[in-house]
Design an enzyme around this catalytic site. Structure first.
Site, PDB file in Angstrom:
ATOM      1  N   TYR A  94       0.807  -1.506   0.087  1.00  0.00           N
ATOM      2  CA  TYR A  94      -0.070   0.439  -0.264  1.00  0.00           C
ATOM      3  C   TYR A  94       0.928   1.552  -0.106  1.00  0.00           C
ATOM      4  CZ  TYR A  94       0.953   0.812   4.539  1.00  0.00           C
ATOM      5  OH  TYR A  94       1.428   0.981   6.034  1.00  0.00           O
ATOM      6  N   CYS A  95       0.174   2.645  -0.222  1.00  0.00           N
ATOM      7  CA  CYS A  95       1.103   4.076  -0.246  1.00  0.00           C
ATOM      8  C   CYS A  95       0.355   4.540   0.181  1.00  0.00           C
ATOM      9  CB  CYS A  95       1.392   4.008  -1.845  1.00  0.00           C
ATOM     10  SG  CYS A  95       0.324   4.074  -3.840  1.00  0.00           S
ATOM     11  N   TRP A  96       0.092   6.056  -0.185  1.00  0.00           N
ATOM     12  CA  TRP A  96      -0.857   6.578   0.252  1.00  0.00           C
ATOM     13  C   TRP A  96      -2.892   6.556  -0.238  1.00  0.00           C
ATOM     14  CZ3 TRP A  96      -2.706   9.879   3.786  1.00  0.00           C
ATOM     15  CH2 TRP A  96      -3.873  11.250   2.968  1.00  0.00           C
TER      16      TRP A  96
END
Length: 352
Positions: A94-96
């Site tokens: 996951y990222c932002w």
């Protein structure tokens, strides 16, 4: 061609071998999914460079630089962090907000042959889930609130309860603070508000609504961190157990529990100086002199009788709807055996 799957937050903690946070180290430090490891595809400086290029030059130039940096960093992670992962490895990335950074990492891991998933909506979606959950999940539980004057061993009783398998929400442990003027822990800064809320959510989701959750009576803040409103409301509507301990026992207990001040009196005087507005310079200066002179028993006794106990009497019962009906535990000792026996009795009573 191998592809990765996008999943919702409700599936994020189901049988993944690793949860990979590919955001920058600064973003990870502010908060992250429980158990996630930091594998940034852009470090703090690189993220700033790409952001500046995006706003000052063009999105195209920013994406071109970002793609090059991301490729380099993913290659580094593959060589040094993921090289020992077996073919059966199942990572969640996951990222932002589930965009380019996590998409690039997930794509390459999937191409290698690993069963890879990407979190839909990224950390932004997870954060929204935590906020919404903390509005509802406290209502599922019956809390048992442990109250008592400063030095009555409330936190230690919670530890004894946890050691015997009781469900315990240790707010001070999660907040890394003992909840008073002198509550800062040595070499342990408090987490961010977001991290504190993640820890609360993670603890609460592990509990069974069928059993009580023991919790210490706290104000709306533990150090600089705020408790969620719904948790405060539920806590203050719950049954209480009140500990009463002779002052001489409390003094000795506090001297043991705050031994870091005894070995570093200047650390204590810095804290005590904040009491000037409440007690005036004369009294505060005298307390500081006692600390520097090692007059610990007298100092702790005066702090209890002149500061902590009056403050507790002013605040005790405020908002706690069942405080007047609290069960009273009169303890003549706060040693480990006594606290464990008290914990056993509380757990036995809950099962009746």
């Amino acid at each position: 061609m191998s592809t990765f799957k996008r999943i919702e937050i409700s599936e994020a903690f189901n049988a993944f071998d690793d949860i990979l946070d590919v955001r920058s180290p600064a973003e990870y430090a502010d908060d992250h999914l429980p158990g996630a490891i930091s594998v940034p595809v852009l470090n703090n400086d690189e993220r700033a460079r790409v952001g500046t290029l995006y706003t000052q030059v063009s999105p195209f130039e920013a994406k071109k630089l970002g793609a090059a940096l991301i490729a380099q960093n993913i290659a580094h992670h593959l060589q040094y962090q993921f090289n020992d992962r077996p073919k059966s490895w199942r990572p969640l990335v996951y990222c932002w907000r589930g965009g380019m950074r996590s998409g690039a990492m997930a794509h390459i891991l999937a191409q290698v042959g690993w069963n890879t998933c990407q979190l839909e909506g990224g950390y932004k979606n997870y954060r929204r889930h935590v906020i919404n959950s903390l509005e509802s999940i406290p209502q599922q539980f019956k809390f048992c609130v442990i109250s008592g004057s400063t030095g009555s061993g409330k936190s230690h009783l919670l530890h004894a309860l946890a050691e015997q398998g009781a469900q315990v929400l240790d707010l001070e442990k999660l907040a890394q603070h003992r909840g008073s003027l002198l509550g800062s822990l040595p070499d342990q800064p408090q987490p961010s508000q977001k991290t504190f809320e993640s820890r609360l959510w993670d603890a609460l989701r592990s509990f069974s609504p069928e059993r009580p959750v023991y919790i210490e009576a706290e104000s709306r803040k533990v150090g600089v961190l705020s408790l969620p409103n719904r948790l405060i409301e539920r806590m203050r509507a719950s049954p209480c157990v009140h500990i009463e301990v002779p002052q001489s026992i409390r003094v000795k207990f506090l001297m043991d529990d705050y031994a870091h001040f005894l070995s570093n009196p200047s650390l204590l005087t810095d804290r005590l100086s904040l009491l000037v507005t409440l007690h005036g310079k004369e009294i505060t200066n005298r307390w500081c002199e006692m600390a520097l002179n090692g007059e610990w028993e007298q100092l702790v006794g005066e702090l209890l009788t002149q500061h902590y106990d009056p403050a507790y009497k002013r605040s005790s019962g405020i908002g706690f709807q069942q405080r007047e009906q609290a069960s009273i535990l009169k303890l003549s000792s706060l040693d480990s055996d006594r606290l464990h026996k008290t914990a056993e009795d509380l757990i036995r009573n809950e099962r009746k």
